[in-house]
Design an enzyme around this catalytic site. Structure first.
Site, PDB file in Angstrom:
ATOM      1  CD  GLU A  27      34.997  18.725  40.536  1.00 63.03           C
ATOM      2  OE1 GLU A  27      35.956  18.666  39.749  1.00 63.03           O
ATOM      3  OE2 GLU A  27      34.513  19.794  40.924  1.00 63.03           O
TER       4      GLU A  27
ATOM      5  CG  HIS B 179      33.046  18.302  36.642  1.00 60.79           C
ATOM      6  ND1 HIS B 179      32.128  19.308  36.784  1.00 60.79           N
ATOM      7  CD2 HIS B 179      34.242  18.855  36.895  1.00 60.79           C
ATOM      8  CE1 HIS B 179      32.761  20.429  37.085  1.00 60.79           C
ATOM      9  NE2 HIS B 179      34.043  20.177  37.168  1.00 60.79           N
TER      10      HIS B 179
ATOM     11  CG  HIS C 281      38.585  19.489  34.869  1.00 59.97           C
ATOM     12  ND1 HIS C 281      38.925  19.075  36.144  1.00 59.97           N
ATOM     13  CD2 HIS C 281      37.549  20.370  35.036  1.00 59.97           C
ATOM     14  CE1 HIS C 281      38.137  19.674  37.031  1.00 59.97           C
ATOM     15  NE2 HIS C 281      37.303  20.468  36.392  1.00 59.97           N
TER      16      HIS C 281
HETATM   17  C1  BGC Z   1      36.939  23.471  38.942  1.00 56.17           C
HETATM   18  C2  BGC Z   1      36.505  24.835  38.559  1.00 56.17           C
HETATM   19  C3  BGC Z   1      36.143  24.819  37.109  1.00 56.17           C
HETATM   20  C4  BGC Z   1      35.053  23.819  36.908  1.00 56.17           C
HETATM   21  C5  BGC Z   1      34.695  23.700  35.462  1.00 56.17           C
HETATM   22  C6  BGC Z   1      35.793  22.539  38.730  1.00 56.17           C
HETATM   23  O1  BGC Z   1      36.172  21.244  39.056  1.00 56.17           O
HETATM   24  O2  BGC Z   1      37.388  23.399  40.269  1.00 56.17           O
HETATM   25  O3  BGC Z   1      37.496  25.763  38.806  1.00 56.17           O
HETATM   26  O4  BGC Z   1      35.748  26.051  36.658  1.00 56.17           O
HETATM   27  O5  BGC Z   1      35.451  22.576  37.371  1.00 56.17           O
HETATM   28  O6  BGC Z   1      33.413  23.352  35.302  1.00 56.17           O
END
Ligand code: BGC
Length: 375
Positions: free
Chosen positions: A340, A203, A132
């Site tokens: 997402e 998110h 991310h």
């Molecule tokens: C990911 C997860 C991660 C999470 C974090 C998601 O988009 O796919 O693996 O732990 O985000 O909050």
């Protein structure tokens, strides 16, 4: 004459009283939310539509802080996890509640990639991998914010060349719009002065019963994708594009999230549940429906539309009841889901995946719509 006037006046008063004014929801007080991060002012903005749907967004990470959506009886609930204050976010175990994500959504294996013969080393923040956008992703920066009208908030951020290891100055402009069709529309645009990977997403952790109201295993999910990208134990795609046919990943017909999540399946073990990228049947060609979620008791429905080729479906497997959010509610294991919209994880290292590289002469344009209704 006087009687007629009085009659019309009473009629007018009656008509006014019968018009259903959108219900006001108990939004948070913007004056007690904020503070400062990196010397920049953090604020809370409230968007409302004609039907009373309301969203509050902070410029710290572009987070959706609350999102009030009606059920089948017109009763509003806040359907996203989050905090009533900036401090809540700064002290949270889960750092991605409601955030914008960039420069690259999801993982890049070993935090590195090769582009035009140069090796780029990114910040590593998830085991040996980059997740991310890195240690200080777009979720952790204070965006410049302009509220253009009651329904629209414009956020912009200039990500400097080299930030978290990425090449190029990237100018990012994100528009959040709350339409009168009960859609939360997120429009992402970006330009760069050097080729760079870009994969922006959102998110929010959704629970259509209401944030903090148990888990999401009873939500019924539909994903418009016939393939998915299997992962290794570090949740990096293997490169395979696998059919969902006959697997626990087949959500082409509506299925309760909990129906198969406990099955003996290696991919579910790696993800501790669903934490995978689906390859959308629309192929990212134009705006298409990617997913639909129904919560049977409240009747709330969320549909996701995007022009992206993929969607990450994550079932909150890393939530562990450690975070206490709005109204003192504890957020339990699998207490929310994320959808997402995205290019596939690790695309910069997977030449067969759709390219996520933005060149200087191009403009990145991604759209994600979360559309709410009830039945
Ligand atoms: C990911 C997860 C991660 C999470 C974090 C998601 O988009 O796919 O693996 O732990 O985000 O909050």
């Amino acid at each position: 004459m006087k009687t007629i006037n009085l009659f019309f006046l009473m009629l007018l008063i009656l008509a006014f009283a019968c018009t259903k004014a959108p219900r006001q929801v108990p939004v948070m007080d913007a004056s007690t939310f904020g503070g400062q991060v990196d010397g920049k002012k953090v604020e809370l903005f409230t968007l409302r539509n004609a039907k009373g749907m309301t969203v509050q967004i902070t410029n710290y990470g572009g987070r959706v802080v609350d999102l009030w959506v009606p059920d089948k009886n017109g009763n509003f609930s806040d359907v996203v996890l989050g905090y009533p204050t900036l401090n809540g976010y700064l002290n949270s175990h889960e750092i991605y509640f409601g955030t914008l994500i960039g420069r690259y959504g999801n993982r890049i294996g070993k935090g590195q990639f090769i582009l035009n013969d140069s090796v780029y080393k990114l910040a590593v923040n998830n085991g040996p991998n980059h997740l991310h956008g890195g240690i200080k992703g777009f979720n952790n920066v204070v965006w410049d914010a302009v509220r253009s009208d009651d329904n629209t908030l414009l956020l912009s951020y200039l990500s400097p060349d080299g930030e978290e290891g990425y090449p190029g100055n990237l100018q990012v402009n994100v528009t959040y719009e709350l339409t009168d069709n009960n859609e939360l529309k997120i429009d992402y645009k970006a330009t760069t002065d050097k080729p760079t990977p870009v994969n922006l997403t959102h998110h929010s952790y959704f629970n259509l019963k209401g944030a903090g109201e148990g888990d999401i295993l009873d939500h019924v999910m539909q994903i418009y994708g016939s393939y998915y990208t299997p992962v290794d134990s570090g949740l990096i795609p293997t490169g395979e594009i696998a059919s969902v046919e006959g697997t626990v990943f087949d959500f082409r017909t509506p299925t309760a999230i909990g129906a198969r999540i406990g099955d003996d399946n290696q991919q579910l073990k790696y993800g501790l549940g669903y934490d995978h990228n689906w390859v959308l049947d629309s192929n990212g060609d134009s705006l298409h429906k990617a997913a639909k979620v129904v919560e049977p008791v409240s009747g709330r429905i969320m549909e996701v539309y995007t022009n992206e080729p993929g969607i990450q479906f994550y079932t909150g497997n890393f939530l562990a009841g450690k975070d206490t959010g709005k109204n003192g509610k504890v957020y339990p294991y699998r207490g929310a889901l994320c959808l997402e919209t995205q290019h596939f994880p690790d695309s910069p290292n997977k030449p067969a995946f759709p390219s996520a590289i933005l060149d200087p002469e191009e403009e990145y344009h991604s759209i994600c719509i979360y559309k709410f209704s009830a039945e």
